[in-house]
Design a protein around this motif. Structure first.
Motif, PDB file in Angstrom:
ATOM      1  N   LEU A   6     -15.462  77.468 114.197  1.00  0.00           N
ATOM      2  CA  LEU A   6     -15.874  77.964 112.952  1.00  0.00           C
ATOM      3  C   LEU A   6     -14.914  77.625 111.962  1.00  0.00           C
ATOM      4  O   LEU A   6     -15.624  77.343 110.922  1.00  0.00           O
ATOM      5  CB  LEU A   6     -15.639  79.488 113.247  1.00  0.00           C
ATOM      6  N   GLY A  31     -29.736  81.860 118.650  1.00  0.00           N
ATOM      7  CA  GLY A  31     -28.951  81.188 117.674  1.00  0.00           C
ATOM      8  C   GLY A  31     -28.822  82.349 116.375  1.00  0.00           C
ATOM      9  O   GLY A  31     -27.980  82.241 115.592  1.00  0.00           O
ATOM     10  N   THR A  33     -27.540  85.027 116.653  1.00  0.00           N
ATOM     11  CA  THR A  33     -26.281  85.644 116.469  1.00  0.00           C
ATOM     12  C   THR A  33     -25.159  84.932 115.509  1.00  0.00           C
ATOM     13  O   THR A  33     -24.227  85.509 115.172  1.00  0.00           O
ATOM     14  CB  THR A  33     -25.435  85.384 117.964  1.00  0.00           C
ATOM     15  N   LEU A  34     -25.622  83.809 115.254  1.00  0.00           N
ATOM     16  CA  LEU A  34     -24.813  82.829 114.357  1.00  0.00           C
ATOM     17  C   LEU A  34     -25.151  82.751 113.016  1.00  0.00           C
ATOM     18  O   LEU A  34     -24.275  82.542 111.945  1.00  0.00           O
ATOM     19  CB  LEU A  34     -24.542  81.391 114.757  1.00  0.00           C
ATOM     20  N   GLU A  37     -22.886  84.521 110.050  1.00  0.00           N
ATOM     21  CA  GLU A  37     -21.689  83.888 109.801  1.00  0.00           C
ATOM     22  C   GLU A  37     -22.150  82.549 109.081  1.00  0.00           C
ATOM     23  O   GLU A  37     -21.253  82.272 108.142  1.00  0.00           O
ATOM     24  CB  GLU A  37     -21.026  83.461 111.034  1.00  0.00           C
ATOM     25  N   LEU A  38     -23.125  81.905 109.374  1.00  0.00           N
ATOM     26  CA  LEU A  38     -23.388  80.629 108.578  1.00  0.00           C
ATOM     27  C   LEU A  38     -23.818  81.053 107.075  1.00  0.00           C
ATOM     28  O   LEU A  38     -23.606  80.124 106.181  1.00  0.00           O
ATOM     29  CB  LEU A  38     -24.650  79.827 109.379  1.00  0.00           C
ATOM     30  N   VAL A 140     -27.921  75.563 120.768  1.00  0.00           N
ATOM     31  CA  VAL A 140     -27.711  77.103 121.463  1.00  0.00           C
ATOM     32  C   VAL A 140     -28.392  77.096 122.897  1.00  0.00           C
ATOM     33  O   VAL A 140     -29.477  77.072 122.929  1.00  0.00           O
ATOM     34  CB  VAL A 140     -28.081  78.549 120.412  1.00  0.00           C
ATOM     35  N   CYS A 180     -23.164  75.478 121.773  1.00  0.00           N
ATOM     36  CA  CYS A 180     -22.738  76.905 121.868  1.00  0.00           C
ATOM     37  C   CYS A 180     -23.379  77.426 123.192  1.00  0.00           C
ATOM     38  O   CYS A 180     -24.779  77.434 122.921  1.00  0.00           O
ATOM     39  CB  CYS A 180     -23.002  77.700 120.403  1.00  0.00           C
ATOM     40  N   GLY A 222     -22.937  89.724 113.285  1.00  0.00           N
ATOM     41  CA  GLY A 222     -23.883  88.872 114.154  1.00  0.00           C
ATOM     42  C   GLY A 222     -24.575  89.472 115.086  1.00  0.00           C
ATOM     43  O   GLY A 222     -25.770  89.429 115.502  1.00  0.00           O
ATOM     44  N   ILE A 282     -19.789  84.081 122.757  1.00  0.00           N
ATOM     45  CA  ILE A 282     -20.230  82.498 122.160  1.00  0.00           C
ATOM     46  C   ILE A 282     -19.216  81.524 122.534  1.00  0.00           C
ATOM     47  O   ILE A 282     -18.267  81.408 121.950  1.00  0.00           O
ATOM     48  CB  ILE A 282     -20.708  82.598 120.921  1.00  0.00           C
TER      49      ILE A 282
END
Length: 339
Positions: A6, A31, A33-34, A37-38, A140, A180, A222, A282
């Motif tokens: 991260l 993906g 889940t990310l 945050e992205l 992922v 990931c 997420g 993750i």
């Protein structure tokens, strides 16, 4: 305490991220889940579904690339028409349009995982890197078979993962390449032992390739985004993913294998599954280190047909000096008490 992967993604020089599935199935959907945050980091995200869904079955979606193997890539939007049983690419696009209307229309690249070789997939990703000015690639994997080296007793579905890892590891022009893994332990039902997965993480750590891990807490942005995304996909198709059920169940606090959680009731039977908290994490790795450790990537790297990839895997396994390992098991508690 910030995980290394991260921290590296937070680099302001990384503006565009290619986020794609590693080995077929619902990998690309993990993906999700990310994505929050992205988004928080201000990244532009390009989505790739390296999936077991066949893009030829999706109508009203433009063919944007044809690989040397003959595989086609379609650019799928919310208005595209998938078959009723399986169309997660279309449903992800429609969910994103619903959730993020200001940046609509959203699209997903759809391409069949069992139609690519390392050279063919690398060429496609190189095209995407150039087309979208991609700075980082995140693969992922739902499960952990992407971490198998090739000498384990059970490998899961190794070819598709190894093609992804080999292609991205050799890709030029990007600043960061991540793998990931989400759903650690789900691949035990495909022959991948938990001990082999954890040993792989230890060996990658020793080689400098482990870049940290985070948990999918049930109250985290997420997980909330991921859960709502899956609910939207399931409201529009009949297929259900067991892997996704494991991740949802683990994040919500289920454990063991007797009581079947709601997310798994259409896919498993009591006593034939096991949910544990490691599925709701993750785990991140440096793709290049994973590729160097993988015997499978070395065996298939130069294959020009999918059939040749499978033949190379068989030859490589047959030529292992000591043969494949025996089944790897974790120690039983009663065997360890008193030591």
């Amino acid at each position: 305490m910030l995980p290394t992967f991260l921290a590296r993604l937070a680099d302001p020089s990384i503006k565009t991220v290619l986020l794609c599935g590693c080995g077929g199935g619902f990998d690309f959907l993990q993906g999700a889940t990310l994505l929050p945050e992205l988004e928080r980091l201000g990244k532009r995200v390009i989505l790739g579904s390296y999936s077991f869904g066949q893009p030829e079955r999706i109508d009203d979606a433009a063919v944007v690339y044809t690989a040397e193997t003959g595989a086609v890539v379609k650019q799928v939007l919310a208005h595209s028409s998938p078959p009723p049983d399986y169309g997660p690419e279309v449903h992800l696009a429609s969910f994103l349009d619903q959730e993020r209307p200001k940046s609509a229309p959203h699209f997903v690249y759809a391409y069949y995982a069992r139609s690519f070789t390392v050279p063919a997939l690398r060429a496609f990703y190189a095209e995407l890197v150039q087309r979208h000015a991609v700075d980082a690639v995140i693969l992922v994997d739902g499960g952990s078979d992407s971490l198998m080296r090739g000498d384990e007793e059970g490998l899961g579905d190794p070819i598709e993962d190894a093609v992804s890892v080999g292609a991205v590891a050799s890709l030029e022009g990007v600043k960061l390449k991540l793998l990931c893994s989400v759903g650690l332990g789900a691949d035990r039902f495909n022959g991948v032992s938990d001990a082999a997965s954890l040993r792989a993480i230890a060996e990658l750590t020793d080689a400098g390739g482990f870049l940290g891990a985070v948990s999918l807490e049930p109250t985290s942005p997420g997980f909330d985004f991921y859960k709502r995304c899956i609910e939207h996909v399931y409201a529009n198709q009949t297929f259900r993913s067991a892997l996704t059920g494991f991740i949802l169940s683990a994040a919500e606090g289920h454990f063991g294998g007797e009581h079947v959680p709601p997310a798994l009731r259409s896919r498993v039977s009591p006593g034939r599954f096991f949910v544990w908290p490691l599925m709701a994490m993750i785990w991140a790795f440096d793709v290049e280190v994973v590729a160097r450790r993988s015997k499978i990537v070395g065996w298939i790297r130069d294959c020009t047909t999918v059939r040749d990839c499978h033949l190379a895997l068989g030859r490589g396994r047959a030529l292992l000096a000591e043969g494949p390992r025996e089944v790897e098991n974790l120690p039983r508690q009663e065997d360890m008490v008193g030591y």
